[in-house]
Design a protein around this motif. Structure first.
Motif, PDB file in Angstrom:
ATOM      1  N   ASP A  13       0.813  -1.217   0.000  1.00 57.11           N
ATOM      2  CA  ASP A  13       0.000   0.000   0.000  1.00 57.11           C
ATOM      3  C   ASP A  13       0.846   1.266   0.000  1.00 57.11           C
ATOM      4  N   GLN A 137      10.641  13.753  -2.085  1.00 54.37           N
ATOM      5  CA  GLN A 137       9.545  14.636  -2.496  1.00 54.37           C
ATOM      6  C   GLN A 137      10.089  15.884  -3.193  1.00 54.37           C
ATOM      7  N   THR A 159      -0.934   2.735   7.446  1.00 51.50           N
ATOM      8  CA  THR A 159      -0.559   4.104   7.811  1.00 51.50           C
ATOM      9  C   THR A 159       0.936   4.278   7.606  1.00 51.50           C
ATOM     10  N   LYS A 161       4.382   7.090   6.195  1.00 53.16           N
ATOM     11  CA  LYS A 161       4.846   7.949   5.108  1.00 53.16           C
ATOM     12  C   LYS A 161       4.885   7.160   3.804  1.00 53.16           C
ATOM     13  N   ARG A 162       4.445   7.809   2.746  1.00 53.28           N
ATOM     14  CA  ARG A 162       4.425   7.168   1.433  1.00 53.28           C
ATOM     15  C   ARG A 162       5.344   7.902   0.463  1.00 53.28           C
ATOM     16  N   ALA A 165       2.992  10.292  -2.170  1.00 53.05           N
ATOM     17  CA  ALA A 165       1.985  10.772  -1.232  1.00 53.05           C
ATOM     18  C   ALA A 165       0.990  11.669  -1.950  1.00 53.05           C
ATOM     19  N   GLU A 166      -0.045  12.073  -1.220  1.00 52.86           N
ATOM     20  CA  GLU A 166      -1.011  13.012  -1.776  1.00 52.86           C
ATOM     21  C   GLU A 166      -0.286  14.261  -2.253  1.00 52.86           C
ATOM     22  N   GLY A 167      -0.608  14.702  -3.458  1.00 54.44           N
ATOM     23  CA  GLY A 167       0.063  15.858  -4.036  1.00 54.44           C
ATOM     24  C   GLY A 167       1.230  15.499  -4.942  1.00 54.44           C
ATOM     25  N   ALA A 168       1.503  14.192  -5.123  1.00 53.35           N
ATOM     26  CA  ALA A 168       2.571  13.780  -6.036  1.00 53.35           C
ATOM     27  C   ALA A 168       2.284  14.296  -7.441  1.00 53.35           C
TER      28      ALA A 168
END
Length: 201
Positions: A13, A137, A159, A161-162, A165-168
């Motif tokens: 995930d 990032q 859950t 850090k990815r 992430a959102e905003g990639a």
């Protein structure tokens, strides 16, 4: 021009936080540190070793640098990675560090993005970004990533850090090499290939 290669261990995930141990990074209450080893096999180690064959440096953010610098200088000399990690040149991007003591380390000075562009334009081999989620990032936002080398492990954490992430930034990826180990880990090498295209069925 040197290639900047983001090398990251991911859960299925997409979580990249604290793969190596329970105390590696508990930021934001993360309680799943050390998820990688149990979800790996010997083919994963061989694949990762291959990632370093044509690279002569690492690019690290502060947190990953401090984790590595506290471990590798005194790590088991029989571990085949020990000499490699200590011997490679390390470039460190940090807004808070004033010096770096681990052998063959250089602290990037001035504006981080400009320093990264200068480093990319310098002579030398490939540069591997290991861990260093915040730095990754920054690299992605400024179109400085030439390649992604990812291990995607068969475990879901839910859950943490990815990497993406959102905003990639929306990016199409060209698969260079994708294999699956006997334990189900995907070893994928991908190169950015412009913007995604859209269509319908």
């Amino acid at each position: 021009m040197r290639k900047i290669i983001v090398c990251t261990f991911l859960t299925l995930d997409g979580v990249m936080q604290a793969p190596g141990g329970p105390d590696e990074d508990a930021e934001s209450g993360f309680t799943h540190g050390g998820w990688q080893k149990a979800a790996s096999d010997d083919e994963v180690g061989a694949g990762i070793a291959g990632w370093y064959q044509h690279s002569d440096a690492m690019l690290l953010g502060r947190k990953t640098y401090e984790i590595f610098a506290s471990y590798w200088p005194s790590a088991d000399p029989d571990n085949p990675f020990t000499a490699q990690m200590n011997g490679m040149h390390k470039y460190v991007a940090s807004r808070t560090l004033t010096s770096v003591e681990w052998q063959n380390s250089t602290l990037l000075e001035g504006d981080t993005v400009e320093a990264l562009r200068t480093l990319k334009a310098s002579d030398g081999g490939n540069i591997n970004v290991v861990g260093s989620g915040d730095l990754a990032q920054t690299l992605m936002r400024h179109d400085l990533v030439d390649e992604y080398r990812l291990t995607i492990h068969p475990v879901i954490i839910g859950t943490g850090k990815r990497l993406f992430a959102e905003g990639a930034i929306p990016t199409a990826l060209e698969p260079v090499s994708v294999t699956t180990t006997k334990g189900g880990t995907v070893l994928g090498i991908y190169r950015p290939n412009g913007k995604p295209t859209y269509d319908s069925y």
